[in-house]
Scaffold this motif. Structure first.
Motif, PDB file in Angstrom:
ATOM      1  N   TYR A  89     -16.674  89.778 -68.854  1.00 33.92           N
ATOM      2  CA  TYR A  89     -17.411  90.477 -67.495  1.00 33.92           C
ATOM      3  C   TYR A  89     -17.437  91.967 -67.625  1.00 33.92           C
ATOM      4  O   TYR A  89     -18.496  92.392 -67.253  1.00 33.92           O
ATOM      5  N   GLU A  90     -16.523  92.420 -68.088  1.00 38.02           N
ATOM      6  CA  GLU A  90     -16.935  93.985 -68.512  1.00 38.02           C
ATOM      7  C   GLU A  90     -17.608  94.197 -69.439  1.00 38.02           C
ATOM      8  O   GLU A  90     -18.364  95.298 -69.243  1.00 38.02           O
ATOM      9  N   ALA A 119     -21.859  78.736 -68.577  1.00 39.71           N
ATOM     10  CA  ALA A 119     -23.082  79.239 -68.665  1.00 39.71           C
ATOM     11  C   ALA A 119     -23.738  79.993 -67.546  1.00 39.71           C
ATOM     12  O   ALA A 119     -23.908  81.178 -67.319  1.00 39.71           O
ATOM     13  N   GLN A 120     -23.719  79.312 -66.232  1.00 39.09           N
ATOM     14  CA  GLN A 120     -24.187  79.762 -65.130  1.00 39.09           C
ATOM     15  C   GLN A 120     -23.381  81.190 -64.590  1.00 39.09           C
ATOM     16  O   GLN A 120     -23.723  81.950 -64.110  1.00 39.09           O
ATOM     17  N   THR A 121     -22.024  80.919 -64.946  1.00 37.06           N
ATOM     18  CA  THR A 121     -21.112  82.051 -64.262  1.00 37.06           C
ATOM     19  C   THR A 121     -21.504  83.395 -65.142  1.00 37.06           C
ATOM     20  O   THR A 121     -21.469  84.293 -64.512  1.00 37.06           O
ATOM     21  N   VAL A 122     -21.840  83.297 -66.409  1.00 35.49           N
ATOM     22  CA  VAL A 122     -22.128  84.245 -67.324  1.00 35.49           C
ATOM     23  C   VAL A 122     -23.429  84.745 -66.607  1.00 35.49           C
ATOM     24  O   VAL A 122     -23.875  85.992 -66.809  1.00 35.49           O
ATOM     25  N   SER A 236     -18.930  93.396 -64.288  1.00 30.13           N
ATOM     26  CA  SER A 236     -19.926  93.274 -63.592  1.00 30.13           C
ATOM     27  C   SER A 236     -19.928  92.605 -62.445  1.00 30.13           C
ATOM     28  O   SER A 236     -18.958  91.673 -62.507  1.00 30.13           O
ATOM     29  N   PRO A 237     -20.602  93.086 -61.367  1.00 30.70           N
ATOM     30  CA  PRO A 237     -20.485  92.263 -60.152  1.00 30.70           C
ATOM     31  C   PRO A 237     -21.045  90.826 -60.378  1.00 30.70           C
ATOM     32  O   PRO A 237     -21.960  90.438 -61.212  1.00 30.70           O
TER      33      PRO A 237
END
Lengths: 400, 384, 260
Positions: A89-90, A119-122, A236-237
């Motif tokens: 996420y960073e 996939a959706q999460t990213v 990232s938010p």
């Protein structure tokens, strides 16, 4: 090819001589002379000679064909047990920023077993396109199939940048990918940016144990590969309204061939306290005097939801396991708050923790070097101060 | 430090010993001082580095050097911990009689084991009633057939219990007094050979000191070193060549204490500046440095004289041992003084140097006995 | 069992300092040492050969003075040493370095294991080991903390992960990168040092390893250093001397916002 000194421009000022980390330059008759046996073409002297521009390194290098066709910023979506790791996420946050500057898409590569759901999460974290390789054979990380799939995807879709977490998995796999693609790879970046004119990726990393920073670029090769340290960039938010494309490829059996086999995966309690992930670290050194005394550090760490770290001396004395060691031959950490208790601050330790956001040093010796990097320092007995800190923090946390 | 023009090999000995001191001895010194545990692990490292054989001839598995080489290693180790250094040096003390007086068979049997560090040597001379007066010893060895039967005890034996090969002195003919003493090699595990209590010492606590107890201990006749009756002279000859080793230990202690004092003086601030900038401290350090260097020069010269095969080395080695040990005591005491109140605390390293230094003035002949040796030699010189 | 150990000579990082005024690296008196992680690689190689027979060959790519590192490796038990040194190698990044070392190892030919330290302390990249494996197209096990079994045709080793470890098995030849926990490197012996002093060190140039010239040194290096600078110094902190209670209260107050 190589390095040369422009005799007209060189004033013999000697700045390059001082700058050379390898002792390759001497001033002879007021001109810089470079010993090519010692020179490694590191370009420290070129940098030192910015004013006169007398030293030049000429490089003739091969290029990636059709360089301009490489578009997009990718992130390697490292996962464990089917879950994307927070470090990803960073990287996605940074990838989004770089992609916006380049006006391209953010791609994320997910390799593993049962990773489709992630996939959706990213996408929510900033990816526009997710490339999924989902197969039971990919459950455990293995260098060869992971590198093969990643290389294949890059050849097919041609991203200009790939960011990879600087973790044990990330570093192992991407080193192989770089060789297979014959492109550049910069390790352990702490800052990334786009050069505004020519749109290169500027990859900044600490060198010589953090004593200097080097900005590295890869002018003629695509993609530009970089591994990025954990905990130096904000996550990232989450934006659940974001949408993106999911591309799932089928791979034939040959992709999954691995000469190495995983026989066992073990998680250990000590290492489960992963100090590189911690937000608060309470570390102890020689001043602790014994393994039992680490208990008072643990109390403070527990009160603050943190973990315990140690210097090499403490580990070598058998006071605490190696997994807790911070510094040159241990881990590099950058928590929000770092307590250095009874740690004198030898350079080998400092290189592992000096990028912590807030450093608090507790030491009896007011001249200990640790105080030079500390934001706050208390000169005094750690056996009195640490329990007092624990008590006060507990009180303060209860009140709020 | 003065350039003593070491050979390539001697520099290697010094460098390896320094590395062992930095990496193994110094980190472990306080723990061994506290517990008094014998440093078997560190002894193993010294052995793997070939250091136990530096003074033993190559034909017996050694490196072919001499007393000077063992002094270099002992000095370096003592900078980190004089107790651990003694575990090394004491093996040589037990070995010198074999080297000096052993038969070819005895040398072939024991020296390779000691050179490789697989076995440690030890020397048993002192008895409760026979300290400086070694001739008052009560331990006896009686020849019965092809065995000697030993009865009695030795005490204050360095590495006693932890060493494997012991050279001991016992009376074979009481009637002849000092001329009735003989030297024997006794191996650990020989029936009738046991160890008494371990002494609780002021310093050099990593080194073990125990009693050796002999009860009808049967030792083969071949274990007699040299001839019957020459034991006392052999013991004195042994001490003549072993004394520079104690001197080297003392120089190491002095240097180690000086290193700590200098480092501390530089970082300790009082009245807003480093105490090293005060002349009073500088003068103390200057004296400490000069005395240490003088002691080193004397120890090295005496060791080199022995290695060159000079005769009558007793006076010079006595001066080296006496002077260096007095310097060690003084420099270590001054180091404690420079540390002030901290110096008196066990948390800081210098009080240990002071405790360790004391023994160098006492063992292998007290410094009073050394002065006797020197005085006697001076008297002889006036007669000549 | 023939083992190749790749090592690097590095400046002792602890001594690299920055001149506060000129912001340049001060290099005076900076000692060159064997990269500390490579000492574990050498030790592991030597232990394997002590147990299984064979020989340890150490290889380094570097300037002529890197010979000192090879001699030290011999004093630590290595049998043979090869210095891969040519002006054509200057300016190599990790891609060109791993290519060069891979070509040298190809010339050595007869090897079962290649061992590297996990990374070098001057660059900290951890890329060269896996890079060599990729160039040679052999399997790799990175971050090895223990070799569990070594047989004629396979190796089983523990690979350190962030959470613990994995046990991996690989056919030989295989490349390992090793971490500190794997062993406790020996101190050189006197006999080893004397052997090292007189040992013959092979020197191979670019032509000897049959390398393609455009893949060496600066020509074969996609990355270049664009800028070097000193990180901004931390501003001087607040130091409390005396009154521990007051100091603790002040720090608790400041930290509250960062922690809650």
């Amino acid at each position: 090819m190589g390095i040369s000194v422009n005799q007209d421009k060189c004033t013999g000022c000697g700045l390059c001589e001082k700058a050379c980390p390898f002792g390759a330059i001497t001033i002879v008759n007021k001109k810089a002379v470079i010993d090519l046996d010692k020179c490694t073409l590191c370009s420290s002297c070129v940098e030192a000679c910015r004013k006169f521009e007398a030293i030049q390194i000429i490089r003739e290098t091969t290029r990636t064909p059709d360089m301009e066709k490489y578009k997009g910023v990718w992130v390697f979506g490292e996962q464990k047990h089917g879950k994307v790791q927070p470090v990803v996420y960073e990287l996605l946050g940074k990838a989004r920023e770089l992609a916006d500057k380049l006006q391209v898409e953010v791609g994320c590569v997910l390799i593993g077993a049962n990773v489709k759901e992630e996939a959706q999460t990213v996408i929510h974290r900033g990816a526009d396109v997710v490339y999924v390789a989902d197969n039971p054979k990919l459950e455990n990380f293995l260098d060869e199939p992971y590198a093969r799939i990643l290389t294949n995807l890059i050849r097919k879709h041609r991203p200009e940048i790939l960011l990879v977490p600087a973790t044990t998995i990330g570093r192992s796999v991407v080193s192989r990918v770089a060789v297979q693609l014959r492109v550049g790879l910069t390790a352990d970046c702490t800052q990334l940016d786009i050069e505004p004119q020519q749109k290169f990726l500027l990859q900044t990393r600490p060198a010589f144990g953090g004593n200097i920073m080097a900005t590295v670029l890869s002018q003629y090769h695509r993609p530009q590969l970089a591994t990025v340290r954990h905990k130096v960039l904000p996550e990232s938010p989450i934006d659940t309204s974001r949408t993106g494309q999911i591309i799932e490829n089928d791979y034939d059996k040959s992709f999954f061939i691995s000469r190495t086999k995983v026989l066992k995966v073990a998680e250990e309690l000590v290492s489960a306290v992963n100090i590189s992930e911690a937000n608060v670290i309470v570390a102890g050194g020689r001043g602790l005097g014994s393994g039992e005394n680490f208990a008072i550090l643990k109390e403070l760490a527990d009160a603050l939801g943190g973990t315990v770290g140690a210097t090499r001396v403490a580990v070598d004395n058998g006071w605490i396991p190696y997994a807790h060691q911070i510094g040159q031959t241990g881990k590099t950490v950058c928590p929000n708050v770092y307590f250095a208790c009874g740690i004198s601050g030898q350079i080998q330790h400092l290189v592992g923790m000096q990028s912590s956001k807030i450093i608090i040093a507790i030491n009896k010796d007011s001249s200990a070097p640790i105080f030079e990097v500390a934001n706050y320092g208390i000169v005094g007995d750690l056996f009195e101060i640490v329990p007092l800190l624990t008590k006060k923090f507990k009180e303060s946390l209860q009140r709020s | 430090m003065i350039d003593y023009l070491l050979t390539e090999e001697q520099k290697m000995i010094r460098d390896i010993s320094r590395q062992i001191t930095d990496e193994k001895i110094r980190p472990a010194a306080l723990e061994h001082d506290k517990t008094g545990h014998f440093p078997h692990d560190i002894v193993k490292v010294m052995a793997q580095s070939d250091l136990f054989g530096v003074y033993i001839p190559q034909e017996y598995g050694g490196m072919g050097g001499g007393i000077f080489d063992i002094c270099l290693a002992t000095e370096e180790f003592s900078r980190g911990c004089a107790g651990i250094a003694l575990c090394y040096a004491a093996s040589a003390l037990g070995t010198y009689p074999i080297l000096l007086f052993g038969s070819e068979e005895q040398k072939k049997k024991y020296l390779p084991l000691i050179a490789s560090g697989k076995k440690l040597g030890a020397f048993g001379l002192t008895e409760p009633s026979a300290g400086s007066d070694a001739s008052a010893m009560l331990t006896t060895a009686e020849l019965k057939g092809d065995h000697y039967v030993i009865n009695g005890m030795k005490h204050f034996v360095t590495s006693g219990g932890d060493a494997d090969i012991y050279t001991i002195i016992a009376m074979t003919n009481k009637a002849r007094g000092a001329r009735g003493a003989s030297l024997f090699v006794v191996e650990k595990g020989t029936p009738g050979f046991e160890f008494g209590k371990k002494e609780d010492k002021m310093g050099i606590r990593a080194s073990s000191t125990r009693e050796l107890i002999f009860t009808d201990c049967k030792v083969p006749k071949e274990n007699l070193l040299g001839k019957e009756g020459m034991g006392f002279i052999a013991a004195m000859r042994t001490l003549d060549i072993s004394r520079p080793g104690i001197g080297a230990q003392a120089v190491g202690i002095a240097q180690g204490a000086l290193d700590h004092a200098l480092k501390y003086a530089k970082q300790r601030k009082q009245f807003g500046k480093s105490i090293l900038t005060f002349q009073g401290i500088q003068w103390m350090l200057a004296d400490m440095a000069a005395q240490t260097e003088a002691a080193r020069a004397l120890v090295y010269a005496s060791a080199r004289e022995i290695d060159a095969g000079c005769k009558d080395v007793g006076k010079d080695s006595a001066m080296a041992k006496m002077f260096a040990s007095d310097v060690a005591m003084k420099v270590a005491t001054d180091a404690v003084q420079i540390f002030g109140g901290y110096g008196y605390m066990k948390e800081y390293p210098v009080e240990k140097f002071m405790r360790d230094a004391k023994i160098t003035q006492i063992y292998e002949g007290t410094n009073q006995i050394q002065r006797n040796i020197i005085g006697l030699a001076l008297m002889k010189e006036t007669v000549q | 069992m023939n083992v190749v150990v790749c090592i690097k000579q590095v400046p002792e990082t602890t001594q690299v300092k920055i001149d506060p005024i000129t912001k340049n690296l001060i290099r005076e008196g900076v000692k060159s040492i064997i990269n500390p992680y490579d000492l574990y690689a050498i030790e592991e190689g030597v232990r394997i050969v002590e147990q299984h027979g064979g020989k340890v060959t150490v290889v380094t790519m570097g300037p002529p003075q890197a010979e000192a590192a090879l001699r030290e490796a011999i004093s630590l038990g290595a049998d043979e040493a090869i210095l891969v040194s040519d002006r054509a190698f200057a300016g190599a990044d990790t891609l060109a370095t791993s290519y060069t070392l891979a070509m040298a190892i190809k010339k050595i030919k007869d090897y079962d294991l290649i061992i590297c330290g996990k990374q070098a302390i001057d660059g900290d990249t951890a890329q060269v080991g896996p890079g060599i494996a990729a160039h040679l197209d052999i399997p790799q096990i990175t971050y090895v903390r223990k070799i569990e079994a070594l047989e004629e045709k396979s190796i089983t080793a523990q690979r350190t992960t962030e959470e613990g470890y994995e046990v991996l098995q690989s056919p030989l030849p295989c490349l390992l990168t090793v971490v500190k926990e794997i062993n406790n490197p020996r101190i050189p012996s006197l006999k080893g040092k004397m052997k090292a002093k007189n040992a013959a060190i092979l020197t191979w140039k670019a032509a000897d390893i049959e390398a393609e010239s455009d893949r060496l040194g600066i020509a074969g290096s996609p990355t270049e250093v664009w800028k070097i600078y000193t990180p901004p110094a931390r501003s001087k902190g607040q130091i409390y001397d005396g009154d521990p209670e007051g100091a603790v209260n002040a720090i608790v107050a400041v930290l509250k916002e960062h922690l809650i």
